[in-house]
Write a protein that holds these residues in place. Sequence first.
Motif, short mmCIF file in Angstrom:
data_model
loop_
_atom_site.label_atom_id
_atom_site.label_comp_id
_atom_site.label_asym_id
_atom_site.label_seq_id
_atom_site.Cartn_x
_atom_site.Cartn_y
_atom_site.Cartn_z
N ARG A 67 2.93 -8.77 4.39
CA ARG A 67 2.67 -7.34 4.25
C ARG A 67 3.21 -6.90 2.90
O ARG A 67 4.39 -7.12 2.59
CB ARG A 67 3.35 -6.56 5.37
CG ARG A 67 3.10 -5.04 5.33
CD ARG A 67 3.95 -4.36 6.40
NE ARG A 67 3.74 -2.93 6.50
CZ ARG A 67 4.36 -2.01 5.75
NH1 ARG A 67 5.25 -2.40 4.82
NH2 ARG A 67 4.12 -0.71 5.93
N GLU A 69 3.79 -3.76 0.24
CA GLU A 69 3.85 -2.31 0.01
C GLU A 69 4.29 -2.07 -1.43
O GLU A 69 5.33 -2.59 -1.86
CB GLU A 69 4.81 -1.62 0.97
CG GLU A 69 4.84 -0.11 0.82
CD GLU A 69 5.50 0.61 1.97
OE1 GLU A 69 5.63 1.86 1.90
OE2 GLU A 69 5.89 -0.05 2.96
N TYR A 126 0.07 0.15 1.53
CA TYR A 126 0.44 -1.17 2.02
C TYR A 126 -0.75 -1.83 2.71
O TYR A 126 -1.68 -1.16 3.16
CB TYR A 126 1.63 -1.09 2.99
CG TYR A 126 1.36 -0.30 4.24
CD1 TYR A 126 0.75 -0.89 5.36
CD2 TYR A 126 1.71 1.05 4.32
CE1 TYR A 126 0.48 -0.15 6.50
CE2 TYR A 126 1.45 1.78 5.46
CZ TYR A 126 0.83 1.18 6.55
OH TYR A 126 0.57 1.91 7.67
N ALA A 179 7.57 -3.82 -5.66
CA ALA A 179 6.82 -4.05 -4.42
C ALA A 179 7.73 -4.72 -3.41
O ALA A 179 8.62 -5.51 -3.77
CB ALA A 179 5.59 -4.91 -4.68
#
Length: 198
Positions: A67, A69, A126, A179
């Motif tokens: 994941r 973001e 995200y 990030a």
Amino acid sequence: MSVFELPGLPFSVSLEGDGGGTAVEPVRIATGPRTDLFVDPRGGATTLNAARVLGHPGEGDFQLSVRVEVAFVETFDAGALLVWGDDATWAKLLLEWSPDHQPTVVSVVTRGRSDDANAVTVAVPYIWLRVSRNGQAYAFHSSQDGVTWVFVRHFEIGAVEGHRVGLEVQSPLGDGCDAEFTDLRWSVETLTDLRSGV
């Protein structure tokens, strides 16, 4: 070059490029100003200074998902998954801030020179990204929830022996970008269906 471990990965990684620092739990990567991985297909500038962490995944098929973001500030700020052969042979799957100020899934494959293809836009900063190796080829997928995967790209960049994989952050026009990478998952299962992502 520092070597360290990332939670969820069975191999060590090293930090490269013009980074502003890396934290491991959670995984956060900061890149410096005017950083990118891109070889202009028009024969222009080559920029290979984006902050990245890379390691050798070993032989055989695998799936790596995460994941991502991104703290977007400037156009083309991005966080990415990266497959690296050498300076002229690599591919990345990014969540990137578009010129229209939308988080956008983008893929770039470089064989001497880079191409650049947008996939989908998303409403939030995200997304889950995944790279799968199948024999001598790779597949990119994205997901809004980490469960249902959308096909982005199928490609090869030469013999996979010696390729490294990992994470990348860039800020081609900006003063830097951060990030965060969470839900890092590693599997040696072979992807059986490109379109459905299972």
